[in-house]
Design an enzyme around this catalytic site. Structure first.
Site, short mmCIF file in Angstrom:
data_model
loop_
_atom_site.label_atom_id
_atom_site.label_comp_id
_atom_site.label_asym_id
_atom_site.label_seq_id
_atom_site.Cartn_x
_atom_site.Cartn_y
_atom_site.Cartn_z
N THR A 81 -3.58 10.98 8.46
CA THR A 81 -4.93 11.54 8.38
C THR A 81 -5.59 11.55 9.75
OG1 THR A 81 -5.20 10.81 6.09
CG2 THR A 81 -7.21 11.27 7.33
N ARG A 82 -5.43 10.49 10.49
CA ARG A 82 -6.04 10.41 11.82
C ARG A 82 -5.45 11.45 12.77
NH1 ARG A 82 -7.28 3.98 12.93
NH2 ARG A 82 -7.83 3.48 10.78
N ARG A 90 -13.14 -3.54 18.57
CA ARG A 90 -12.42 -4.01 19.78
C ARG A 90 -12.14 -2.84 20.71
NH1 ARG A 90 -7.18 -3.47 21.17
NH2 ARG A 90 -6.72 -2.62 19.10
N ARG A 91 -11.58 -1.78 20.18
CA ARG A 91 -11.27 -0.62 21.02
C ARG A 91 -12.54 0.01 21.60
NH1 ARG A 91 -6.78 1.40 16.70
NH2 ARG A 91 -4.97 0.28 17.56
N ARG A 121 0.85 -1.18 0.00
CA ARG A 121 0.00 0.00 0.00
C ARG A 121 0.89 1.24 0.00
NH1 ARG A 121 -3.03 -0.85 5.38
NH2 ARG A 121 -4.04 1.13 4.83
N SER A 141 -12.30 0.93 15.46
CA SER A 141 -12.10 -0.47 15.84
C SER A 141 -13.18 -0.89 16.84
CB SER A 141 -10.71 -0.64 16.48
OG SER A 141 -10.65 -1.80 17.26
N CYS A 165 -13.50 -7.95 11.24
CA CYS A 165 -13.71 -6.57 11.71
C CYS A 165 -15.07 -6.39 12.36
CB CYS A 165 -13.60 -5.60 10.53
SG CYS A 165 -11.91 -5.26 10.09
N THR A 210 -12.07 6.28 17.26
CA THR A 210 -11.60 4.97 16.83
C THR A 210 -12.71 4.31 16.02
OG1 THR A 210 -10.78 2.78 17.47
CG2 THR A 210 -12.39 3.79 18.93
N SER A 233 0.42 4.18 1.72
CA SER A 233 0.44 5.06 2.89
C SER A 233 1.87 5.13 3.42
CB SER A 233 -0.49 4.53 3.99
OG SER A 233 0.06 3.37 4.60
N ARG A 238 -11.41 7.04 10.58
CA ARG A 238 -10.81 6.26 9.50
C ARG A 238 -9.70 7.06 8.86
NH1 ARG A 238 -13.07 2.59 6.41
NH2 ARG A 238 -10.91 2.37 5.75
N GLY A 239 -8.95 6.42 7.96
CA GLY A 239 -7.85 7.08 7.26
C GLY A 239 -6.52 6.53 7.71
N ASN A 240 -5.47 6.89 6.98
CA ASN A 240 -4.14 6.44 7.37
C ASN A 240 -3.69 7.18 8.63
OD1 ASN A 240 -2.91 8.94 6.56
ND2 ASN A 240 -2.90 8.21 4.43
N LYS A 247 -2.28 -7.38 11.87
CA LYS A 247 -3.63 -7.20 12.40
C LYS A 247 -4.63 -6.85 11.30
CE LYS A 247 -3.17 -2.33 13.88
NZ LYS A 247 -4.21 -1.76 13.01
N ASP A 248 -4.13 -6.51 10.10
CA ASP A 248 -5.00 -6.21 8.97
C ASP A 248 -5.23 -7.41 8.06
OD1 ASP A 248 -5.27 -3.56 9.75
OD2 ASP A 248 -3.54 -2.90 8.56
#
Length: 315
Positions: A164-165, A141-142, A23, A139, A252, A137, A25, A159-161, A93-94
């Site tokens: 971006t976050r 899970r989070r 990717r 996620s 997810c 977040t 990013s 969302r975003g890389n 994790k992805d």
């Protein structure tokens, strides 16, 4: 599936050029360039094939609603399949728990910090946030772990890389955000971490902090070349974590955490947690521990933890 990565006594054959699909990013490129350097140090010629995945393009919806983490890897796997690339470097994790037929994880590199990090321009810890503060977040899970810690917080999608976050945080859209510590450290942004959550407080996702290298299963030449990069203890720990997710049908769309740590007596201890995203603070935890010497034993330990989760009410 994790390929067998034992070192060869015959040395590693050199390919004319190894192409890494990645990717585009900044973090993904760092990860690919890290593997590129490791392979170049061993005498291999390596180039990068930058790609934009569907997961990078869809930023207005959570991953659980648009197809899951596989959106980050499908295009890379297509490049491996049609011969444009030889290997793909992933943040584990992805990576979906079940790889498509014909693909394997050739190896898992030594893990970076697996913890979650609290990032905020104003507040030093999660406890310092005022009542009703906005935390970002996407996620699941989070989300469930945050709700268990601070049910008063307003949790908003993020969302975003990585860049971006952080920009959204700095623009004042959130009082704090939760990110993987590994990504921040890899990009030299460790100073942005206000608090790193200990696993007992916020259990990491399966594979968090670990890099995995995916190849076509029939590329025995690449599996041999990649063997020296394998970090066996971390590979076994991650295998156990991913087994929990696989056994639970993890994706997810499931708020699931799994984290394994080696103990001083040489055994592997895995902790897992499952939360009800629609329930008020429902959180189920389980742990298992045992001797692990190979991938099959690691998977069995993960399966045991998943069984204990289900017995405690996780579904």
């Amino acid at each position: 599936m994790l390929a067998s990565c034992g070192s060869s006594s015959h040395g590693n054959p050199a390919l004319s050029n190894i192409v890494i699909a990645t990717r585009e990013s900044r973090l993904a490129l760092w990860q690919a360039e890290h593997v590129q350097r490791l392979l170049q140090e061993r005498g291999h010629s390596v180039s990068l094939l930058g790609m934009t995945t569907l997961g990078d393009q869809i930023l207005d919806r959570t991953l659980s609603k648009v197809g899951g983490k596989g959106l980050f890897v499908k295009e890379l796997e297509t490049a491996l399949d049609d011969g444009r690339a030889d290997i793909a470097v992933h943040s584990l994790k992805d990576v979906p728990m079940e790889l498509p037929e014909g693909f394997v994880l050739a190896c898992v590199l030594e893990r970076e910090d697996p913890r979650d990090a609290f990032v905020s321009p104003k507040y030093a810890t999660l406890d310092d946030l005022p009542q009703g503060a906005v935390v970002g977040t996407s996620s699941l899970r989070r989300m469930v772990l945050l709700r268990a810690l601070r049910p008063d917080l307003r949790i908003e999608p993020l969302r975003g890389n990585l860049d971006t976050r952080l920009r959204k945080l700095d623009d004042g859209q959130y009082d704090g955000i939760i990110l993987a510590a590994a990504g921040l450290k890899r990009l030299g942004l460790e100073s942005r971490i206000r608090t790193a959550f200990e696993p007992e407080t916020m259990l990491p996702a399966a594979g968090q902090g670990a890099l995995g290298i995916e190849v076509r299963a029939n590329r025995a030449d690449l599996i041999e070349i990649l063997a020296p990069l394998m970090h066996r203890p971390d590979a076994l720990a991650v295998t156990s974590e991913r087994a929990v997710s696989r056994a639970m049908g993890g994706s997810c769309s499931m708020p699931l955490a799994a984290h394994a740590r080696w103990q001083v007596d040489g055994t592997l201890r895995i902790e897992a947690a499952w939360g009800d995203i629609d329930g008020a603070g429902v959180l189920v935890r389980a742990e298992a521990q045992g001797a692990v010497g190979d991938a099959a034993q690691a998977e069995a330990l993960g399966d045991e933890a998943a069984s204990l989760l289900r017995a405690a009410g996780a579904n």
